[in-house]
Design an enzyme around this catalytic site. Structure first.
Site, short mmCIF file in Angstrom:
data_model
loop_
_atom_site.label_atom_id
_atom_site.label_comp_id
_atom_site.label_asym_id
_atom_site.label_seq_id
_atom_site.Cartn_x
_atom_site.Cartn_y
_atom_site.Cartn_z
N LYS B 169 -14.56 -0.64 19.09
CA LYS B 169 -15.11 -1.01 17.81
C LYS B 169 -15.74 -2.40 17.91
O LYS B 169 -15.30 -3.19 18.75
CB LYS B 169 -14.05 -0.94 16.71
CG LYS B 169 -12.92 -1.98 16.85
CD LYS B 169 -12.89 -2.92 15.69
CE LYS B 169 -11.91 -4.02 15.85
NZ LYS B 169 -12.19 -5.24 15.17
N ASP B 198 -10.06 2.33 18.37
CA ASP B 198 -9.62 1.30 17.44
C ASP B 198 -8.16 1.09 17.82
O ASP B 198 -7.31 1.93 17.52
CB ASP B 198 -9.76 1.80 15.99
CG ASP B 198 -9.28 0.76 14.99
OD1 ASP B 198 -8.58 -0.17 15.41
OD2 ASP B 198 -9.60 0.90 13.80
N HIS B 199 -7.88 -0.01 18.51
CA HIS B 199 -6.55 -0.12 19.15
C HIS B 199 -5.41 -0.09 18.14
O HIS B 199 -4.27 0.16 18.50
CB HIS B 199 -6.47 -1.37 20.02
CG HIS B 199 -6.44 -2.65 19.24
ND1 HIS B 199 -7.57 -3.32 18.88
CD2 HIS B 199 -5.40 -3.35 18.73
CE1 HIS B 199 -7.23 -4.39 18.19
NE2 HIS B 199 -5.92 -4.44 18.08
N LYS B 203 -1.01 1.77 18.07
CA LYS B 203 0.28 1.13 17.80
C LYS B 203 1.27 2.19 17.33
O LYS B 203 0.96 3.00 16.48
CB LYS B 203 0.13 0.05 16.73
CG LYS B 203 -0.61 -1.19 17.22
CD LYS B 203 -0.66 -2.24 16.13
CE LYS B 203 -1.46 -3.44 16.57
NZ LYS B 203 -0.77 -4.24 17.61
N HIS B 261 -9.85 -1.20 10.89
CA HIS B 261 -8.39 -1.21 10.74
C HIS B 261 -7.99 -0.96 9.29
O HIS B 261 -7.09 -0.15 9.01
CB HIS B 261 -7.80 -2.58 11.11
CG HIS B 261 -8.11 -3.03 12.49
ND1 HIS B 261 -8.36 -2.17 13.53
CD2 HIS B 261 -8.18 -4.27 13.03
CE1 HIS B 261 -8.58 -2.87 14.63
NE2 HIS B 261 -8.49 -4.14 14.34
#
Lengths: 461, 510
Positions: B169, B198-199, B203, B261
């Site tokens: 992103k 999108d890291h 998670k 995010h």
């Protein structure tokens, strides 16, 4: 795999409470006081105390002082990362009075932004009839609503009422078949537990956790789609294990049982070969698969450990060979200082110290090498049938944490150049291995099937 | 089922065990910051966990004139500095480094891509790799299209095995550029081979939002407008722009955080249960949420959005400069470092429930959380006096740090009288399970190697998000609403407080 969360702990703090010749009521009262003090201290000026956090009760049954220390250290290591209550039961301890000796130790952990918790370790020394009623003993201590695991160090009394009763209050039993004193017969008796292991009671073996890197490496080889067909083309397997005799063949049997159960092979027979080797023959559909168990001597590995596994075969005109071996360059543990103390240096000069060091090392090596034969001469048991009682020095040496453990994999497919691959084995660590098993709730259907298949194989030895 | 399609029976029961087919990962921008801080350490940790298959290889590709040895040394330094697990295991590292190669690639030169192709063919042969390729663009977003087109021109997007491309992103700068990027990528790769990272989605606690909602029967019945008063989403950072002035001054908090995010957290909180935890089923439901969000247009934008920029102040006991004093930032910059907005989702479940979202830099602390605020009880059984210290029930999903979930409820204070106070029941993610959670990049890299796109963003998600953000960005460029300053180390501009006060609510202090 996701590694277990482990933090090394330096040492145990002094007990918050210790008493001799007490009853369970005394222990419960002391525990209540310990918890209450902690809760009040943590609440500070707040009127409302923080709720107690606990993810499990771990009961360690320790037959010796060494095991007791191992259980306490492991429980502490786990408890510093995972709020837990540990109960360590030491059987046949030299208790002076009629009742119990007990102590309570706790370690407090304070995360930066969350509530503190305390890991409680309740150690109880028990003897006589009370030791035969473990369930009744620990039941009042168990934390409601979280799982209870029974970790039996040494050899559990398989098939005896004492163990079956203890299992009534537990969600899972954890043993280490690599530490059984009579590995062959104990392993067979353990597989009898499969009859009562069900959806509530789990059965786990630390030895199975040690085999995980081997299982992963073997599974990885067959994972690519273009190699999946090799599974039905396996024609021979070789397993090298350390030591002699059927008692040292347990890990080899477990890994073979795992493959056989996963691929639906049926054991036909096993026969002795040359040089102590044993050949088992499996029926795999219309094919036959040969498994060779070969004893080897590896100074850096403990008796019963797997040294190498080779899998070979052919599928659709392509031959393949997978060879996985324990790193031969594994570092040997440092000599035990106790030996050095038996060989005075005769001075503080370098030469004198080196000479004493060499003598100490020689002394230890001679003892180590002769231990098995001395034991078998003394007991009359054939090799591998039973193991010497574990003197402290040799036990600690056998299972030294070692950061240099790797598996070397060699892959050969068709005429291509061999492909070499190195993978790390996790250092030998009781807490990490235990957590690996507990993180599944000790319910592992694959293990149960592997154990059943290994038991069938062991019966043929 | 054919044998080749059946699952590997030997992999059963190896919990957390997932392994990819042998492949080559080509990292464009291999000498850059993302590669050094995240990708190489993540790959090392995957190797350490025995998750990389025999034959797996990494090819670094960048403009720098490096030898293979120099690249390996660079990788080793970065892994030592940034690996999640320490100390570094030398034997694993040596083995991993031996799988690294380096090819100098100027993205404008087709010949360089052809040379890269030759290297890949060599690796296929020596490492038993059936042509599997993962092209990772760890490069600035404007290069994505160039790289994709050069790969196509060099014939590296086809042949035996799989061919995947990974882009980071932001996916475009607005709706138009996002569509252009999508069109280019889809010319070269099939959509299911495009992995948009999108890291945040990697998670564990973000994924746990779905587990919390859909693996429990007690929460879903109350997860709607009947009992929920409002939802607050906070993505707060205590850091500034950390040397990224050139990029950030063009992007701002809305594009940098909210568009990706922020809206991802909204979709996971608000989506309907998917039929299965399967890539398209999950992403279909997320897109439905984005499309159901009431667009902000005209005066709505002034009334429902807040934009702020940090002035100098004190953060964590350290005095920090104003945004306009940061390197590569225009002295009269109008870029927002704080964005706040109120959204409504026009569907049956969420009708009338405001979603308040805020994201900002130089706030008092680093925290990301979702707070589900429930309505007050319909009748005060214990009287107003006894209940005066009781907040409404709330569930807080903490994404970072100290990941966990807490439930706030009223309990009687132990005393002679009747007094109720709020207490909290806490679940801490990291202590309640007996295993360690992987770093987000480790999870996502492995997903990409395995070919599981569930946690990656699909093209229509990206476009739906830009369609919401574009009108707001356009209004903000016309200074509607005006940019408001806030002191670094505070919870944002005054307008953010007023946004909730106007609705009779206030921001929860994380």
């Amino acid at each position: 795999m996701a590694p277990a969360v482990i933090t090394r702990v330096q040492g145990e703090s002094k007990p918050l409470w210790h008493a001799e010749d007490v009853t369970m009521s005394d222990i419960l009262a002391a525990l209540s006081e310990v918890r209450s003090k902690f809760a009040r201290a943590e609440a500070g000026d707040d009127e409302h105390i923080h709720p107690r956090n606990c993810v499990m009760t771990l009961i360690g049954v320790a037959p010796s002082e060494l095991d007791e220390r191992l259980a306490r250290r492991t429980a502490l290591t786990i408890g510093t990362e995972h709020p837990a209550q540990a109960i360590v039961i030491r059987e046949e301890a030299p208790v002076r009075g009629r009742h119990l000796d007990a102590s309570i130790t706790s370690e407090i952990r304070r995360p930066e932004t969350a509530c503190a918790w305390q890991c409680e370790i309740i150690t109880i020394h028990v003897r006589g009839r009370a030791a035969e009623h473990l369930a009744e003993l620990v039941d009042p201590l168990l934390v409601s609503g979280v799982p209870t695991y029974l970790w039996w160090l040494g050899t559990p009394p398989f098939g005896k009422k004492e163990l079956l009763d203890a299992l009534r209050v537990c969600d899972g039993l954890v043993v280490d078949s690599a530490r059984f004193e009579e590995p062959y017969s104990s392993f067979r008796r353990m597989s009898g537990l499969l009859k009562i292991a069900h959806h509530r009671l789990g059965l786990a073996d630390v030895q199975w956790a040690r085999l995980r890197p081997w299982r992963e490496t073997i599974a990885q080889f067959f994972t690519p789609m273009d190699r999946r067909g090799f599974l039905s083309g396996i024609s021979e397997i070789g397993v090298d294990y350390v030591g002699e005799g059927r008692g040292n063949r347990i890990a080899a049997a477990l890994i073979t049982g795992w493959i056989a159960a996963a691929l639906g092979w049926k054991i036909k027979r096993a026969a002795a070969g040359t040089g102590g080797a044993v050949v088992a023959r499996y029926e795999a559909g219309h094919r036959s698969v040969e498994v060779d168990f070969r004893p080897v001597q590896k100074e850096h590995l403990a008796s019963g450990e797997i040294s190498a596994i080779r899998i070979a075969g052919a599928s659709q005109g392509t031959t393949f060979r997978l060879s996985v071996q324990h790193d031969p360059a594994r570092r040997r543990a440092a000599p035990e200082p106790a030996y050095r103390s038996l060989h005075p240096t005769g001075g503080e000069d370098d030469a004198g110290m080196e000479l004493a060091e060499r003598r100490a090392e020689w002394h230890r090596d001679v003892l180590h090498e002769n231990l098995a034969s001395l034991h078998h001469t003394a007991t009359g048991d054939p090799p591998g049938e039973s193991r010497p009682k574990r003197p402290r020095v040799l036990t600690t040496e056998r299972r030294q944490p070692d950061s240099a453990r790797v598996l070397l994999t060699m892959i050969e497919i068709g005429d291509s150049e061999p492909l070499r691959h190195v993978q790390q084995m996790d250092p030998e660590d009781e807490a990490a291995l235990l957590l690996d098993l507990l993180s599944t709730g000790t319910h592992d259907e694959v293990y149960n099937r592997a154990l059943a298949a290994a038991s069938e194989l062991v019966d043929k030895f | 089922m054919k044998v080749e399609e059946a699952p590997n029976p030997l992999a059963e029961g190896l919990h957390d065990y997932r392994v990819a087919d042998p492949a080559v990962m080509i990292i464009f921008g291999a000498t850059g910051d993302l590669s050094g801080r995240k990708l190489l350490p993540a790959l090392y940790n995957l190797a350490k966990q025995r998750s990389l298959p025999a034959g797996f290889a990494v090819v670094g590709a960048a403009i720098d004139d490096l030898t293979e040895q120099a690249f390996r040394k660079h990788a080793s330094d970065k892994i030592h500095a940034f690996s999640r697990t320490q100390p570094i295991d030398d034997r694993v590292l040596d083995s991993f480094l031996s799988s690294l190669s380096y090819v100098k690639v100027d993205f404008g030169k087709l010949d360089d891509f052809k040379a890269l192709g030759q290297k890949l063919q060599e690796l296929d042969s020596t490492n038993h790799i059936p042509g599997n390729r993962i092209f990772y663009c760890a490069t600035p977003p404007p290069t994505y299209q160039t790289i994709a087109l050069q790969l196509q021109a060099a014939g590296l997007n086809s042949g035996g095995g799989f061919h995947r491309i990974v882009v980071e992103k932001p996916f475009g700068f607005d709706l138009l550029s996002a569509r252009e990027l999508t069109q280019t990528l889809q010319k070269v790769f099939a959509e299911d081979s495009v992995f948009r990272i999108d890291h945040y989605l990697g998670k564990e606690t973000v994924q746990n939002i779905l587990a919390f909602r859909f693996a429990n029967s007690i929460f879903e019945p109350v997860w709607n407008t009947n009992l929920i008063d409002s939802v607050q989403i906070t993505v707060a950072e205590d850091i500034g722009i950390e040397g990224r002035g050139a990029y950030y001054d063009k992007a701002g908090a809305m594009r940098d955080i909210i568009q990706n995010h922020g809206l991802q957290l909204v979709t996971l909180t608000a989506m309907e249960p998917p039929l299965a935890f399967e890539a398209n089923a999950v992403r279909d439901e997320k897109v439905k949420v984005l499309r159901a969000i009431r667009p902000l247009i005209g005066e709505d934008i002034e009334q429902s959005t807040v934009r702020g920029q940090y002035a100098k102040g004190w953060v964590l006991g350290v005095q920090v400069p104003a945004y306009r004093e940061e390197k590569n930032v225009a002295p009269d910059s109008q870029t927002e470092t704080y964005a706040g907005l109120r959204l409504f989702i026009d569907n049956w479940r969420w009708a009338g429930v405001p979603f308040y979202i805020r994201a900002g830099k130089r706030l008092p602390k680093r925290v990301t959380e979702i707070r589900i605020q429930f309505k007050r009880p319909p009748h005060l059984t214990f009287g107003r006096e006894a209940m005066k210290e009781v907040d409404p029930n709330a569930i807080t999903l903490r994404i970072q740090p100290e990941e966990g979930i807490s439930l706030k409820f009223g309990a009687k204070v132990p005393s002679a009288g009747l007094r109720i106070r709020s207490v909290t029941m806490d679940f801490q993610y990291m202590t309640s399970f007996l295993v360690e959670a992987p770093e987000a990049y480790e999870r996502l890299l492995l997903d990409c190697m395995i070919g599981d796109p569930t946690l990656f963003t699909r093209a229509d998600e990206v476009e739906a998000a830009w369609a919401l953000i574009d009108p707001i960005e356009n209004a903000w460029r016309s200074q509607r609403p005006p940019l408001e300053m806030y002191a670094a180390g505070t919870w944002g501009p005054e307008a953010a407080t007023k946004l909730l006060q106007a609705d009779g609510r206030e921001w929860h202090r994380p």
